[in-house]
Design an enzyme around this catalytic site. Structure first.
Site, PDB file in Angstrom:
ATOM      1  N   TYR A   1       0.820  -1.209   0.000  1.00 36.31           N
ATOM      2  CA  TYR A   1       0.000   0.000   0.000  1.00 36.31           C
ATOM      3  C   TYR A   1       0.858   1.265   0.000  1.00 36.31           C
ATOM      4  O   TYR A   1       1.567   1.551   0.967  1.00 36.31           O
ATOM      5  CB  TYR A   1      -0.936   0.021   1.205  1.00 36.31           C
ATOM      6  CG  TYR A   1      -1.842  -1.175   1.317  1.00 36.31           C
ATOM      7  CD1 TYR A   1      -2.162  -1.962   0.203  1.00 36.31           C
ATOM      8  CD2 TYR A   1      -2.405  -1.537   2.535  1.00 36.31           C
ATOM      9  CE1 TYR A   1      -3.001  -3.058   0.305  1.00 36.31           C
ATOM     10  CE2 TYR A   1      -3.258  -2.632   2.649  1.00 36.31           C
ATOM     11  CZ  TYR A   1      -3.544  -3.388   1.541  1.00 36.31           C
ATOM     12  OH  TYR A   1      -4.373  -4.478   1.659  1.00 36.31           O
TER      13      TYR A   1
ATOM     14  N   HIS B   1       0.345 -11.987   1.018  1.00 34.98           N
ATOM     15  CA  HIS B   1      -0.610 -11.105   0.346  1.00 34.98           C
ATOM     16  C   HIS B   1      -1.214 -11.749  -0.904  1.00 34.98           C
ATOM     17  O   HIS B   1      -2.399 -11.597  -1.187  1.00 34.98           O
ATOM     18  CB  HIS B   1       0.084  -9.786  -0.010  1.00 34.98           C
ATOM     19  CG  HIS B   1      -0.860  -8.650  -0.212  1.00 34.98           C
ATOM     20  ND1 HIS B   1      -0.458  -7.341  -0.144  1.00 34.98           N
ATOM     21  CD2 HIS B   1      -2.185  -8.595  -0.474  1.00 34.98           C
ATOM     22  CE1 HIS B   1      -1.491  -6.546  -0.354  1.00 34.98           C
ATOM     23  NE2 HIS B   1      -2.553  -7.279  -0.564  1.00 34.98           N
TER      24      HIS B   1
ATOM     25  N   SER C   1     -12.982  -4.968   1.519  1.00 32.31           N
ATOM     26  CA  SER C   1     -13.967  -4.335   0.625  1.00 32.31           C
ATOM     27  C   SER C   1     -15.392  -4.748   0.999  1.00 32.31           C
ATOM     28  O   SER C   1     -16.185  -5.133   0.141  1.00 32.31           O
ATOM     29  CB  SER C   1     -13.671  -4.679  -0.841  1.00 32.31           C
ATOM     30  OG  SER C   1     -12.424  -4.162  -1.229  1.00 32.31           O
ATOM     31  N   PRO C   2     -15.749  -4.655   2.278  1.00 36.34           N
ATOM     32  CA  PRO C   2     -17.064  -5.141   2.723  1.00 36.34           C
ATOM     33  C   PRO C   2     -18.233  -4.277   2.275  1.00 36.34           C
ATOM     34  O   PRO C   2     -19.380  -4.735   2.318  1.00 36.34           O
ATOM     35  CB  PRO C   2     -16.938  -5.139   4.248  1.00 36.34           C
ATOM     36  CG  PRO C   2     -15.944  -4.049   4.532  1.00 36.34           C
ATOM     37  CD  PRO C   2     -14.950  -4.131   3.408  1.00 36.34           C
TER      38      PRO C   2
ATOM     39  N   ARG D   1     -16.431  -1.539  -2.345  1.00 34.18           N
ATOM     40  CA  ARG D   1     -15.610  -0.439  -2.870  1.00 34.18           C
ATOM     41  C   ARG D   1     -16.423   0.845  -3.033  1.00 34.18           C
ATOM     42  O   ARG D   1     -16.272   1.590  -3.998  1.00 34.18           O
ATOM     43  CB  ARG D   1     -14.944  -0.858  -4.184  1.00 34.18           C
ATOM     44  CG  ARG D   1     -14.094  -2.129  -4.003  1.00 34.18           C
ATOM     45  CD  ARG D   1     -13.355  -2.526  -5.254  1.00 34.18           C
ATOM     46  NE  ARG D   1     -12.702  -3.826  -5.086  1.00 34.18           N
ATOM     47  CZ  ARG D   1     -11.490  -4.021  -4.545  1.00 34.18           C
ATOM     48  NH1 ARG D   1     -10.810  -3.001  -4.107  1.00 34.18           N
ATOM     49  NH2 ARG D   1     -10.981  -5.234  -4.444  1.00 34.18           N
ATOM     50  N   GLY D   2     -17.292   1.061  -2.041  1.00 38.87           N
ATOM     51  CA  GLY D   2     -18.101   2.270  -2.006  1.00 38.87           C
ATOM     52  C   GLY D   2     -19.482   2.118  -2.599  1.00 38.87           C
ATOM     53  O   GLY D   2     -20.366   2.933  -2.336  1.00 38.87           O
ATOM     54  N   PHE D   3     -19.705   1.076  -3.399  1.00 34.14           N
ATOM     55  CA  PHE D   3     -20.995   0.938  -4.075  1.00 34.14           C
ATOM     56  C   PHE D   3     -22.142   0.807  -3.082  1.00 34.14           C
ATOM     57  O   PHE D   3     -23.191   1.441  -3.234  1.00 34.14           O
ATOM     58  CB  PHE D   3     -20.968  -0.267  -5.013  1.00 34.14           C
ATOM     59  CG  PHE D   3     -22.276  -0.489  -5.732  1.00 34.14           C
ATOM     60  CD1 PHE D   3     -22.577   0.242  -6.867  1.00 34.14           C
ATOM     61  CD2 PHE D   3     -23.211  -1.404  -5.264  1.00 34.14           C
ATOM     62  CE1 PHE D   3     -23.797   0.067  -7.527  1.00 34.14           C
ATOM     63  CE2 PHE D   3     -24.419  -1.590  -5.910  1.00 34.14           C
ATOM     64  CZ  PHE D   3     -24.705  -0.849  -7.046  1.00 34.14           C
TER      65      PHE D   3
END
Length: 333
Positions: A55, A126, A205-206, A209-211
């Site tokens: 990251y 990872h 990403s629960p 991803r913002g959706f």
């Protein structure tokens, strides 16, 4: 704060994914904004923090280490190796998947230095480097445990067969994979393997991803470096279809007495005590909204209806591009 067990650790039921403080969704916030968010998480009682060597090509671990070092004894610190930024002959740093023991040892030493700690509580592979037997990579992780540099080990984006091979070499504490209402691949076999072997499942990403926060109205506004530009679900045609799911979804959130983001997180928490979501955010208000999802109770009927509305059959598009799909080991529908 509600807590759950993560291997030998007791952690907050909802952790913090630190990635987007330095990486992935366009221009990251300033270091000062990132520090403000991390300190707000500490003040709110969060004890599970997740970062990685990849990251920001080390910038995220540097930020996390600087801000959290004073609270090191009361948090569970997770990071990842085996995929990191490597400078090429042209001087450009690129993402490289490398599961050889020497690469894992190098990544861990770099992470310890950046995180300003003597030991990482949970250290993940990872990505499984498919050129290297997973048993060999996990053997390297086990040696890090023996050396006292890592307390427990984890895997990221692997399938059930790989989990079993790895677990036979050294006990795996956690498997981390994308999991949400709109990404259900883990339900094919990984969740079952985790339950069988007593492994925690950490869901990244629960909120899709913002959706599922209703925060992606126009994909054409994505920054040039936003990784969602390469994800099929966010191409304009698929995204337009997926947006049709949001009005009935928001109605279910209203029925549950929570926000859309909280409904997504609460749904995950209801999948089992061994499941821990790690949403990420750059906004302190959103952080508090996410953490409050641990208080949301969903009836069996509401769980059924929200799961029937958004799932692998109703969402348009794959979660990853063909290239990214080749790099992961998770089962696909």
């Amino acid at each position: 704060m509600h807590t759950r067990t993560l291997g030998p650790f007791t952690v907050t039921a909802i952790g913090l994914g630190c990635m987007n403080l330095s990486h992935a969704y366009g221009i990251p916030p300033s270091a000062e904004q990132g520090e403000r968010l991390l300190r707000a998480a500490l003040d709110a009682g969060v004890t599970l923090f997740d970062t990685a060597a990849l990251y920001g090509f080390g910038a995220n671990e540097t930020l996390v280490g600087r801000v959290l070092k004073a609270e090191r004894s009361r948090i569970t610190l997770c990071s990842k190796g085996g995929m990191a930024g490597v400078a090429g002959d042209d001087g450009v740093t690129r993402r490289v998947i490398d599961g050889r023991p020497e690469a894992i040892f190098r990544d861990c030493e770099n992470s310890l230095r950046r995180l300003q700690t003597d030991v990482i509580d949970l250290y993940y592979l990872h990505r499984w480097d498919k050129k290297v037997p997973v048993e060999e990579s996990v053997g390297a992780l086990s040696r890090l445990v023996e050396q006292g540099k890592v307390r427990t080990i984890g895997l990221s984006e692997v399938g059930a067969q790989t989990i079993r091979k790895a677990h036979a070499v050294h006990p795996v504490t956690a498997v981390q994979t994308e999991y949400s209402l709109w990404t259900r691949n883990a339900e094919i076999a990984v969740l079952g393997a985790c339950r069988e072997l007593g492994i925690n499942f950490v869901a990244f990403s629960p909120v899709a991803r913002g959706f599922l926060c209703d925060a992606v109205p126009d994909v054409r506004t994505f920054d040039a470096k936003d990784i969602r530009r390469t994800m099929p679900r966010f191409d304009p045609e698929n995204h337009a279809r997926n947006l049709q799911l949001l009005p009935p979804y928001k109605e279910l959130a209203r029925e549950a007495g929570c926000t859309p983001a909280q409904l997504a997180l609460a749904w995950l928490l209801h999948q089992g005590e061994y499941v821990l979501p790690i949403p990420g955010t750059t906004n302190v208000e959103h952080l508090h909204e996410d953490l409050a999802a641990a208080d949301v109770k969903l009836s069996p009927d509401l769980l059924r209806r929200v799961g029937a509305l958004i799932n692998e059959k109703t969402v348009a598009g794959n979660r990853y591009s063909e290239q990214s799909n080749r790099e992961v080991d998770t089962e696909v529908f």
